[in-house]
Each structure stands twice: as structure tokens, then as C-alpha cells.
Design a protein around this motif. Sequence first.
Motif, PDB file in Angstrom:
ATOM      1  N   CYS A  56     -31.349  -7.764  16.458  1.00 36.73           N
ATOM      2  CA  CYS A  56     -30.871  -9.007  15.856  1.00 36.73           C
ATOM      3  C   CYS A  56     -30.692  -8.783  14.362  1.00 36.73           C
ATOM      4  CB  CYS A  56     -31.871 -10.141  16.107  1.00 36.73           C
ATOM      5  SG  CYS A  56     -32.024 -10.615  17.841  1.00 36.73           S
ATOM      6  N   TYR A  57     -29.449  -8.763  13.929  1.00 37.44           N
ATOM      7  CA  TYR A  57     -29.163  -8.533  12.512  1.00 37.44           C
ATOM      8  C   TYR A  57     -29.734  -9.674  11.675  1.00 37.44           C
ATOM      9  CZ  TYR A  57     -26.328  -8.457   8.233  1.00 37.44           C
ATOM     10  OH  TYR A  57     -25.908  -8.480   6.927  1.00 37.44           O
ATOM     11  N   ALA A  58     -30.524  -9.349  10.653  1.00 38.18           N
ATOM     12  CA  ALA A  58     -31.078 -10.344   9.739  1.00 38.18           C
ATOM     13  C   ALA A  58     -29.982 -10.741   8.756  1.00 38.18           C
ATOM     14  CB  ALA A  58     -32.297  -9.798   9.015  1.00 38.18           C
ATOM     15  N   MET A  59     -29.298 -11.821   9.077  1.00 41.93           N
ATOM     16  CA  MET A  59     -28.054 -12.114   8.371  1.00 41.93           C
ATOM     17  C   MET A  59     -28.275 -12.622   6.953  1.00 41.93           C
ATOM     18  SD  MET A  59     -26.759 -15.395  10.575  1.00 41.93           S
ATOM     19  CE  MET A  59     -25.708 -16.104   9.305  1.00 41.93           C
ATOM     20  N   LYS A  60     -29.531 -12.859   6.558  1.00 38.68           N
ATOM     21  CA  LYS A  60     -29.772 -13.207   5.153  1.00 38.68           C
ATOM     22  C   LYS A  60     -29.384 -12.057   4.221  1.00 38.68           C
ATOM     23  CE  LYS A  60     -34.738 -12.013   5.357  1.00 38.68           C
ATOM     24  NZ  LYS A  60     -34.860 -11.818   6.820  1.00 38.68           N
ATOM     25  N   ALA A  61     -29.266 -10.839   4.752  1.00 40.68           N
ATOM     26  CA  ALA A  61     -28.886  -9.689   3.925  1.00 40.68           C
ATOM     27  C   ALA A  61     -27.439  -9.772   3.466  1.00 40.68           C
ATOM     28  CB  ALA A  61     -29.119  -8.385   4.690  1.00 40.68           C
ATOM     29  N   ALA A  62     -26.552 -10.217   4.345  1.00 37.18           N
ATOM     30  CA  ALA A  62     -25.121 -10.361   4.035  1.00 37.18           C
ATOM     31  C   ALA A  62     -24.525 -11.170   5.172  1.00 37.18           C
ATOM     32  CB  ALA A  62     -24.429  -9.004   3.924  1.00 37.18           C
ATOM     33  N   SER A  63     -24.021 -12.368   4.863  1.00 42.36           N
ATOM     34  CA  SER A  63     -23.722 -13.305   5.955  1.00 42.36           C
ATOM     35  C   SER A  63     -22.264 -13.722   6.031  1.00 42.36           C
ATOM     36  CB  SER A  63     -24.599 -14.559   5.813  1.00 42.36           C
ATOM     37  OG  SER A  63     -24.375 -15.207   4.568  1.00 42.36           O
ATOM     38  N   ASN A  64     -21.369 -12.951   5.447  1.00 37.96           N
ATOM     39  CA  ASN A  64     -19.953 -13.269   5.578  1.00 37.96           C
ATOM     40  C   ASN A  64     -19.546 -13.235   7.049  1.00 37.96           C
ATOM     41  OD1 ASN A  64     -16.925 -12.584   5.659  1.00 37.96           O
ATOM     42  ND2 ASN A  64     -17.240 -13.136   3.516  1.00 37.96           N
ATOM     43  N   PRO A 276     -33.378  -5.907  11.710  1.00 35.59           N
ATOM     44  CA  PRO A 276     -32.983  -5.188  10.491  1.00 35.59           C
ATOM     45  C   PRO A 276     -31.849  -5.899   9.773  1.00 35.59           C
ATOM     46  CG  PRO A 276     -32.047  -4.118  12.411  1.00 35.59           C
ATOM     47  CD  PRO A 276     -32.923  -5.221  12.928  1.00 35.59           C
ATOM     48  N   GLY A 277     -31.885  -5.894   8.467  1.00 38.39           N
ATOM     49  CA  GLY A 277     -30.803  -6.454   7.668  1.00 38.39           C
ATOM     50  C   GLY A 277     -30.359  -5.476   6.610  1.00 38.39           C
ATOM     51  N   ARG A 278     -31.307  -5.126   5.721  1.00 35.68           N
ATOM     52  CA  ARG A 278     -30.979  -4.251   4.604  1.00 35.68           C
ATOM     53  C   ARG A 278     -30.423  -2.909   5.066  1.00 35.68           C
ATOM     54  NH1 ARG A 278     -33.514  -4.459  -0.501  1.00 35.68           N
ATOM     55  NH2 ARG A 278     -35.155  -5.718   0.444  1.00 35.68           N
ATOM     56  N   LEU A 279     -31.042  -2.299   6.088  1.00 40.01           N
ATOM     57  CA  LEU A 279     -30.604  -0.959   6.467  1.00 40.01           C
ATOM     58  C   LEU A 279     -29.221  -0.984   7.116  1.00 40.01           C
ATOM     59  CD1 LEU A 279     -32.893   1.890   7.612  1.00 40.01           C
ATOM     60  CD2 LEU A 279     -30.553   1.768   8.400  1.00 40.01           C
ATOM     61  N   ILE A 280     -28.855  -2.111   7.728  1.00 41.58           N
ATOM     62  CA  ILE A 280     -27.513  -2.222   8.293  1.00 41.58           C
ATOM     63  C   ILE A 280     -26.478  -2.461   7.199  1.00 41.58           C
ATOM     64  CG2 ILE A 280     -26.020  -3.670   9.738  1.00 41.58           C
ATOM     65  CD1 ILE A 280     -28.340  -3.941  11.693  1.00 41.58           C
ATOM     66  N   ALA A 281     -26.784  -3.376   6.282  1.00 44.10           N
ATOM     67  CA  ALA A 281     -25.766  -3.800   5.311  1.00 44.10           C
ATOM     68  C   ALA A 281     -25.866  -3.115   3.956  1.00 44.10           C
ATOM     69  CB  ALA A 281     -25.855  -5.311   5.114  1.00 44.10           C
ATOM     70  N   GLY A 373     -24.668  -3.722  -0.616  1.00 42.70           N
ATOM     71  CA  GLY A 373     -24.226  -4.581   0.484  1.00 42.70           C
ATOM     72  C   GLY A 373     -25.228  -5.613   0.913  1.00 42.70           C
ATOM     73  N   ALA A 374     -26.512  -5.361   0.688  1.00 46.33           N
ATOM     74  CA  ALA A 374     -27.558  -6.296   1.116  1.00 46.33           C
ATOM     75  C   ALA A 374     -28.108  -7.042  -0.091  1.00 46.33           C
ATOM     76  CB  ALA A 374     -28.686  -5.556   1.833  1.00 46.33           C
ATOM     77  N   TYR A 375     -28.262  -8.345   0.048  1.00 50.53           N
ATOM     78  CA  TYR A 375     -28.833  -9.202  -0.997  1.00 50.53           C
ATOM     79  C   TYR A 375     -28.033  -9.101  -2.296  1.00 50.53           C
ATOM     80  CZ  TYR A 375     -32.423  -9.060   2.519  1.00 50.53           C
ATOM     81  OH  TYR A 375     -33.064  -9.121   3.726  1.00 50.53           O
TER      82      TYR A 375
END
Length: 421
Positions: A56-64, A276-281, A373-375
Amino acid sequence: MDHFLYRDGQLFAEDVPVAEIAAAVGTPVYVYSTATLLRHYRLFDEALAWGPHLVCYAMKAASNQAILKTLAEAGAGMDVVSGGEYARAKAAGVPGDKIVFSGVGKTREEIRMALEGGVRQFNIESEPEMRAISEIATSMGVEVPVTVRVNPDVDAKTHAKIATGKSENKFGIPIAKARGVYAEAAALPGLKVVGIDVHIGSQLTELEPFALAYRKVAELTQALRAEGHEIVRLDLGGGLGIPYTRSNEAPPLPVEYGQLIERELGHLGCEIEIEPGRLIAGNAGILVSRVIYVKEGEGRNFLILDAAMNDLIRPAMYEAHHDIVPVVEPQPAAEQAPYDIVGPVCESGDTFAKGRMMPAVGEGELVAFRSAGAYGAVMSSEYNTRALIPEVLVKDDQFAVIRARPSFDEIINRDSLPAWL
């Protein structure tokens, strides 16, 4: 690994010259790579292939929306922490049964929104929240899957502002209280207990804190099962770090993280969820900026950019490091000098780096912030009435603007004057 590489003396985003994007869209601008987003998602998916799982992508990292849809079409679920993020996930076509709702302060309106639209589970953060979810679900005549987020009191060894798993942090329920909370959850109408949730922090660069937390989760799983609870899912959060410099950082790889999960929790037979969010984005995006002036100060020189702290807040908020590189590739033997790299916002805190060694770049030339890309875009603001900067998504040799830069009229016209003015 990312897909922002020098080729023929120019920085490329996949097969598109970054300078071409800057010329077409203007600067500053965020640029994302589809290939990098998908590669990093698939690394996590493959790392958990040993058992049932959902990334489940943590979309708070980048949510476009374009980022969400790219990942959703690859099979990702979404981890949301607000009603707005839930609405974004749904708008991107993510089904409710692939949306995990986290967050320490879910409002009654947000709970009802998710129950009406469908949700995979709520990760419960407190007893009052648990009772509110029960009350709302019962009033709607539905039963909703829930996990309880336990706080294992583990030091994630990360920045204090992004640590979430110690006893003094606001997140979760102390693990010592968990059995009593699960007993209450099982007795409340409208709730179906399905698992345990844990998340200890962000930008972790070693695996040992994960191992310590997961051992506590394994013990709790066995204790809860002995008391009659059906624990079939373990939501392990996110937090795996990325290399923000090209020199000495080497965080664990997703495959090593997956092996750790299998070693510590695989014997329990649970479905594994990770967020994960940061490592994806993170390494899937760069911030491109133009040098406005090169200023000679007393004892130091400044690169004044058209990007500012409102565009990328991480250095000001977290003392975060981003590699900053010229878009035109410097010669291997190019002489370097120290610069304070700053933006135009009227605050001394609008500083990206101090004494950073850089090859000579002149007025009007482009630089790129790596691992932005993240935050980055999600934490940006219109401070100093500076327009939110555009976002661009690249795929192969194509690029598209996925968020346009608003005009000053659009920004100002959002204000409403009272009748007496």
C-alpha cells in the motif's frame, strides 16, 4: 537507482532532456520518472512474493493523481491518512478494498466517508477512535475490518520529527495495553478485528529497529490468538530509507527488508501489508531550479535560486540533505568551490545548503535537487504569495504537466472580501 542520468553532457529524465522540460514549463518544476516509480514499487512487491501480501503506497509522500494512477495500475494499494487523501485515492480509481486508512486523528466525517466509499481496514490509533468507528459503523448497519496500531517503544534511530514508535510519540496504543484494547474491540458492534498494525518511523537506514518491533508483534499475535482473536493480517507500516547522497549512504534494500519480515513473521501465516512511500517516490523525482544570481558575500558566495523553502521545505524543517547538481554535466576535472545555496524567500531559513562544494554555475543556468520526489510537492505552500510549482511526469521520451502553475490572479481570486470592505 533512478532514471535521472547524464547523457551527451545533459541531465535526462528517462529519455527527455531536463532542460527541454524547463524550457517548456518554466522553473522551478518537479519532474517525476514513471520508470523509477514502477521499479521501486515492484522491488517491494517481489520482496514479499514468498507469501500473501499487499503493498500500500503511503500517498502522503507524493499524492498527485498521475502518480497514484501509475502505481494503482501496477497493483498497488494505498495508505491514506486523511479524508482528502481518501478522496484522491478513489479519484485515481483505487477500489475501497485496497485502501488502508491510517492516521492518529480520524474525524467522524472522515470515518463516515470511508465507510460509505469502502475501505480495506481502519488502523485504530486510540480507544476513543475505536468507539467512534464502532458507533458510526453500527449506525450505518455495516461491519468494518480493523487493526489496532501498537506502539512497541522501539527507537527507530531516525530524525526525531519522523520517529513514531517510541513511548513518547503520539502514535498508537502502548503494546502493554494491547490485549485489553483488543478485548474491547472484539466486543464492540460494527468492528471486525483482523490484525495488528505497527509503524516505527521514516527514513530508517538499518534493519535492527524493524526486527525489534516485529518480534514484539509476533509475540502479541500469538498471545491474541490464544485469547480467541482471529489475527490474519499484519500491517507493518513503511519507513525504509533512501540514499540522499551519492557517497556513503547505503540503506537496506527492499529484498533484505522482505527477508527480515519472512524471518521474523513468516511462520505466523498472516497476510503482510506494508506502506512504503519515500522509497517508492523519493528517488523518482527531482526539483529543477534556475540560478537567479551568483552573489559574492563576505567570506562566502551564494547561489540564489528561483526555488525556495516553500517549494521544498525539507532542508529547513529537517536539516535534510539533497544532492544538488548542474543540469549541464560538469567536466570530470571541473574546479569546485563552496556556496551557500539559497532561495529568494525573506527568511534566513530559506537555505538549502551551506558551504556546498559545487562546480561553477552561472546566472540563468539550471540545477537539479536529487531525491526530491517524496515530501516535496506535497509539503509545498504559497508562502510569500509564491505560486505552487508545476509537476511533470515523464514516461520514456514523453512528458506531461500533471499539475499546472497557477497564475497570480488565480491565487488572489481565491480570497473573498467581507461586505464592509
